[in-house]
Scaffold this active site. Structure first.
Site, mmCIF file in Angstrom:
data_model
loop_
_atom_site.group_PDB
_atom_site.id
_atom_site.type_symbol
_atom_site.label_atom_id
_atom_site.label_comp_id
_atom_site.label_asym_id
_atom_site.label_seq_id
_atom_site.Cartn_x
_atom_site.Cartn_y
_atom_site.Cartn_z
ATOM 1 N N SER A 129 0.833 -1.198 0.000
ATOM 2 C CA SER A 129 0.000 0.000 0.000
ATOM 3 C C SER A 129 0.867 1.246 0.000
ATOM 4 O O SER A 129 1.976 1.242 0.566
ATOM 5 C CB SER A 129 -0.858 -0.030 1.267
ATOM 6 O OG SER A 129 -1.474 1.215 1.477
ATOM 7 N N TYR A 144 -1.818 -1.162 10.880
ATOM 8 C CA TYR A 144 -2.101 -1.684 9.542
ATOM 9 C C TYR A 144 -0.947 -1.358 8.592
ATOM 10 O O TYR A 144 -0.391 -2.237 7.930
ATOM 11 C CB TYR A 144 -3.420 -1.109 8.992
ATOM 12 C CG TYR A 144 -3.552 -1.375 7.503
ATOM 13 C CD1 TYR A 144 -3.804 -2.666 7.038
ATOM 14 C CD2 TYR A 144 -3.348 -0.353 6.571
ATOM 15 C CE1 TYR A 144 -3.868 -2.921 5.670
ATOM 16 C CE2 TYR A 144 -3.419 -0.611 5.212
ATOM 17 C CZ TYR A 144 -3.672 -1.894 4.774
ATOM 18 O OH TYR A 144 -3.714 -2.147 3.419
ATOM 19 N N LYS A 192 2.109 -3.799 6.686
ATOM 20 C CA LYS A 192 2.466 -3.869 5.256
ATOM 21 C C LYS A 192 3.971 -3.655 5.087
ATOM 22 O O LYS A 192 4.638 -4.354 4.314
ATOM 23 C CB LYS A 192 1.697 -2.804 4.459
ATOM 24 C CG LYS A 192 0.212 -3.078 4.360
ATOM 25 C CD LYS A 192 -0.054 -4.274 3.462
ATOM 26 C CE LYS A 192 -1.479 -4.740 3.510
ATOM 27 N NZ LYS A 192 -1.712 -6.026 2.882
HETATM 28 P P1 NAD Z 1 -10.889 -7.267 1.390
HETATM 29 O O1 NAD Z 1 -11.075 -7.260 2.859
HETATM 30 O O2 NAD Z 1 -12.072 -7.097 0.514
HETATM 31 O O3 NAD Z 1 -10.127 -8.598 0.936
HETATM 32 C C1 NAD Z 1 -9.239 -9.286 1.788
HETATM 33 C C2 NAD Z 1 -9.699 -10.731 1.828
HETATM 34 O O4 NAD Z 1 -8.799 -11.486 2.651
HETATM 35 C C3 NAD Z 1 -11.094 -10.897 2.418
HETATM 36 O O5 NAD Z 1 -11.857 -11.689 1.540
HETATM 37 C C4 NAD Z 1 -10.858 -11.610 3.746
HETATM 38 O O6 NAD Z 1 -11.931 -12.460 4.084
HETATM 39 C C5 NAD Z 1 -9.579 -12.348 3.461
HETATM 40 N N1 NAD Z 1 -8.730 -12.631 4.645
HETATM 41 C C6 NAD Z 1 -8.345 -11.784 5.611
HETATM 42 N N2 NAD Z 1 -7.541 -12.412 6.489
HETATM 43 C C7 NAD Z 1 -7.422 -13.701 6.068
HETATM 44 C C8 NAD Z 1 -6.745 -14.842 6.555
HETATM 45 N N3 NAD Z 1 -6.022 -14.798 7.686
HETATM 46 N N4 NAD Z 1 -6.834 -16.006 5.864
HETATM 47 C C9 NAD Z 1 -7.582 -16.069 4.731
HETATM 48 N N5 NAD Z 1 -8.253 -15.025 4.230
HETATM 49 C C10 NAD Z 1 -8.172 -13.850 4.889
HETATM 50 O O7 NAD Z 1 -9.791 -6.138 1.054
HETATM 51 P P2 NAD Z 1 -9.275 -5.601 -0.350
HETATM 52 O O8 NAD Z 1 -9.618 -4.168 -0.416
HETATM 53 O O9 NAD Z 1 -9.650 -6.511 -1.441
HETATM 54 O O10 NAD Z 1 -7.708 -5.676 -0.100
HETATM 55 C C11 NAD Z 1 -6.920 -6.757 -0.543
HETATM 56 C C12 NAD Z 1 -5.493 -6.534 -0.085
HETATM 57 O O11 NAD Z 1 -5.026 -5.296 -0.618
HETATM 58 C C13 NAD Z 1 -5.344 -6.428 1.426
HETATM 59 O O12 NAD Z 1 -4.136 -7.063 1.799
HETATM 60 C C14 NAD Z 1 -5.263 -4.948 1.669
HETATM 61 O O13 NAD Z 1 -4.542 -4.638 2.837
HETATM 62 C C15 NAD Z 1 -4.521 -4.469 0.429
HETATM 63 N N6 NAD Z 1 -4.769 -3.078 0.095
HETATM 64 C C16 NAD Z 1 -6.053 -2.622 -0.010
HETATM 65 C C17 NAD Z 1 -6.282 -1.289 -0.296
HETATM 66 C C18 NAD Z 1 -7.692 -0.750 -0.354
HETATM 67 O O14 NAD Z 1 -7.875 0.467 -0.198
HETATM 68 N N7 NAD Z 1 -8.710 -1.559 -0.605
HETATM 69 C C19 NAD Z 1 -5.214 -0.426 -0.516
HETATM 70 C C20 NAD Z 1 -3.918 -0.924 -0.433
HETATM 71 C C21 NAD Z 1 -3.712 -2.255 -0.124
HETATM 72 C C1 WQD Z 2 -9.538 9.407 1.055
HETATM 73 C C2 WQD Z 2 -9.748 10.893 1.289
HETATM 74 C C3 WQD Z 2 -10.046 11.424 3.602
HETATM 75 C C4 WQD Z 2 -13.862 9.327 4.105
HETATM 76 C C5 WQD Z 2 -6.888 4.486 3.224
HETATM 77 C C6 WQD Z 2 -5.801 3.786 3.982
HETATM 78 C C7 WQD Z 2 -4.740 3.311 3.037
HETATM 79 C C8 WQD Z 2 -5.339 2.482 1.901
HETATM 80 C C9 WQD Z 2 -6.500 3.151 1.257
HETATM 81 C C10 WQD Z 2 -5.196 0.185 2.417
HETATM 82 C C11 WQD Z 2 -8.984 11.417 2.506
HETATM 83 C C12 WQD Z 2 -11.300 11.738 2.840
HETATM 84 C C13 WQD Z 2 -12.696 9.852 3.587
HETATM 85 C C14 WQD Z 2 -14.907 10.211 4.503
HETATM 86 C C15 WQD Z 2 -13.561 12.069 3.785
HETATM 87 N N1 WQD Z 2 -5.847 1.242 2.366
HETATM 88 N N2 WQD Z 2 -12.542 11.201 3.433
HETATM 89 N N3 WQD Z 2 -14.710 11.551 4.316
HETATM 90 O O1 WQD Z 2 -7.183 7.547 3.895
HETATM 91 O O2 WQD Z 2 -6.288 7.838 1.529
HETATM 92 O O3 WQD Z 2 -6.323 5.606 2.543
HETATM 93 O O4 WQD Z 2 -7.428 3.581 2.248
HETATM 94 O O5 WQD Z 2 -4.024 0.031 2.261
HETATM 95 O O6 WQD Z 2 -3.834 2.586 3.799
HETATM 96 O O7 WQD Z 2 -5.236 4.689 4.921
HETATM 97 O O8 WQD Z 2 -8.446 6.621 1.892
HETATM 98 O O9 WQD Z 2 -10.814 6.599 1.202
HETATM 99 O O10 WQD Z 2 -10.254 6.694 3.674
HETATM 100 O O11 WQD Z 2 -9.816 8.693 2.253
HETATM 101 O O12 WQD Z 2 -13.422 13.294 3.655
HETATM 102 O O13 WQD Z 2 -15.954 9.799 5.009
HETATM 103 O O14 WQD Z 2 -11.143 11.112 1.590
HETATM 104 O O15 WQD Z 2 -9.805 12.391 4.608
HETATM 105 O O16 WQD Z 2 -8.570 12.729 2.201
HETATM 106 P P1 WQD Z 2 -7.020 7.016 2.539
HETATM 107 P P2 WQD Z 2 -9.914 7.068 2.281
#
Ligand code: NAD
Ligand code: WQD
Length: 338
Positions: free
Chosen positions: A124, A149, A153
């Site tokens: 991330s 979190y 990562k």
């Molecule tokens: P998500 O929660 O929809 O998907 C994660 C999946 O992993 C879920 O289906 C959950 O049930 C499964 N899971 C969690 N822990 C587990 C375990 N111990 N064993 C087996 N399954 C498990 O989230 P997502 O948004 O699809 O994110 C996928 C990956 O990408 C995550 O690692 C997340 O941290 C990373 N990521 C997400 C974002 C975002 O904003 N969505 C941003 C950057 C990184």
């Molecule tokens: C985006 C913008 C908020 C909600 C997070 C995690 C990051 C990654 C992605 C996994 C910001 C603003 C949000 C609301 C708002 N996840 N906001 N009102 O914070 O960039 O990233 O998700 O890896 O690790 O930190 O994403 O969608 O929460 O926010 O004003 O109700 O929207 O302040 O500027 P963020 P977000």
């Protein structure tokens, strides 16, 4: 040969499984369904006409990993499984480290035992903390994370890098996602958060569908062009395709490989509200409130390395992100719960 997709029932995982099945790869999904529903995989089948083999279980469970590696010819792993709620990670740090860090260690140990030598890991932009420069390149310092979190990562990245040094056959690809949004254009799969969404787009779409009253815009005094936070929003299908490109390039390509996956363009919170309203002809009431603790002003990528080395760039613009988000939300107001 098959690809093991951990967390494949989740938001990004299910979209990636669609793209993988569309290229005729054999797919095995391992997911404990802690933050997802098996319905997503039924929908994946509806979209592709193909089935991913599903194991319900945990990456912390060595037995199920051994069973999967014994029963299937796995040659690489795409590792999405993890917990991702920033606020919850502050409340439950040990749970997050156990699941995300120990879970990844167990997975990699079992991969090595089974002679599976390629992993693509969901990292991330959060590993950059408050970024040293904008746009963010892969060379920017990492580790200044502000919550468990993000730290989990960063730790997994370091663990994978060290593993590639100790095991010269091992290929680890770290993909640093910026802000994934949108949904498959079919409207059949999308993001289905539990409870009140933390992230911006799910919140906006739940206001639009009438489940929530109004959006709170967190902070209007940032040093940005309109005072609200600026982020690099990337369509989840573009992100999914990035995984295929990464695998194409680095399958059995021993070493440690890092890529930013973003568009390279930053949009403010107010830009996002306006874009959603214009693309979907629907009002999104909002109010300006205090900053959310831990947020930074601006975060967007320099995605040049992914273009130069993987031949990958995003194809879907903001309008597409907004239309697809709304198409998913209005057709599935209660997500996969029907
Ligand atoms: P998500 O929660 O929809 O998907 C994660 C999946 O992993 C879920 O289906 C959950 O049930 C499964 N899971 C969690 N822990 C587990 C375990 N111990 N064993 C087996 N399954 C498990 O989230 P997502 O948004 O699809 O994110 C996928 C990956 O990408 C995550 O690692 C997340 O941290 C990373 N990521 C997400 C974002 C975002 O904003 N969505 C941003 C950057 C990184
Ligand atoms: C985006 C913008 C908020 C909600 C997070 C995690 C990051 C990654 C992605 C996994 C910001 C603003 C949000 C609301 C708002 N996840 N906001 N009102 O914070 O960039 O990233 O998700 O890896 O690790 O930190 O994403 O969608 O929460 O926010 O004003 O109700 O929207 O302040 O500027 P963020 P977000």
């Amino acid at each position: 040969m098959a690809i093991l997709v951990t967390g494949g029932a989740g938001y990004i995982g299910s979209h990636t499984v669609v793209e993988l099945l569309n290229t005729n790869r054999d797919i095995v999904v391992l997911d404990n369904l802690s933050n997802s529903s098996e319905v997503s995989l039924e929908r994946v089948k509806k979209i592709t006409g193909k089935t991913a083999k599903f194991y319900q279980g945990d990456i912390l469970d060595r037995e199920i990993l051994r069973k999967i590696f014994a029963e299937n010819q796995i040659d690489s792993v795409i590792h999405f499984a993890g917990l991702k709620a920033v606020g919850e990670s502050v409340q439950k740090p040990l749970y997050y480290y156990q699941n995300n860090v120990t879970g990844s260690i167990v997975l990699v140990e079992e991969m090595l035992k089974a002679n599976v030598n390629t992993i693509v890991f969901s990292s991330s932009a959060t590993v950059y903390g408050d970024p040293a420069e904008i746009p963010i390149t892969e060379n920017c310092p990492v580790g200044g994370t502000t919550n468990p979190y993000g730290t989990s990562k960063y730790m997994v990245e370091r663990i994978l890098e060290d593993t590639t040094k100790a095991f010269p056959q091992f290929s680890a690809v770290v993909l640093r996602y910026f802000n994934p949004v949108g949904a498959h254009s079919s409207g059949l799969i999308g993001e289905d958060p539990n409870g009140i969404p933390n992230n911006l787009l799910p919140y906006i779409s739940q206001v639009a569908v009438g489940k929530l009253q109004q959006l709170s815009v967190f902070g209007s005094d940032y040093d940005t062009y309109d005072g609200t936070g600026v982020r690099d929003y990337i369509h989840v299908v573009d992100l999914a395709i990035g995984h295929l490109k990464a695998l194409e390039k680095h399958q059995d390509d021993a070493g440690f490989h890092i890529y930013n996956l973003g568009t390279g363009t930053g949009y403010s919170v107010l830009d996002m509200v306006k874009a959603f309203e214009q693309s979907n002809e629907i009002q999104v009431p909002y109010k300006l409130v205090d900053r959310r603790p831990g947020d930074i002003a601006t975060c967007y990528s320099n995605p040049k390395k992914a273009l130069e080395v993987l031949g990958w760039k995003t194809e879907r613009d903001l309008n597409q992100m907004m239309k697809d988000t709304w198409n998913w939300q209005k057709n599935n107001p209660n997500g996969y719960k029907g």
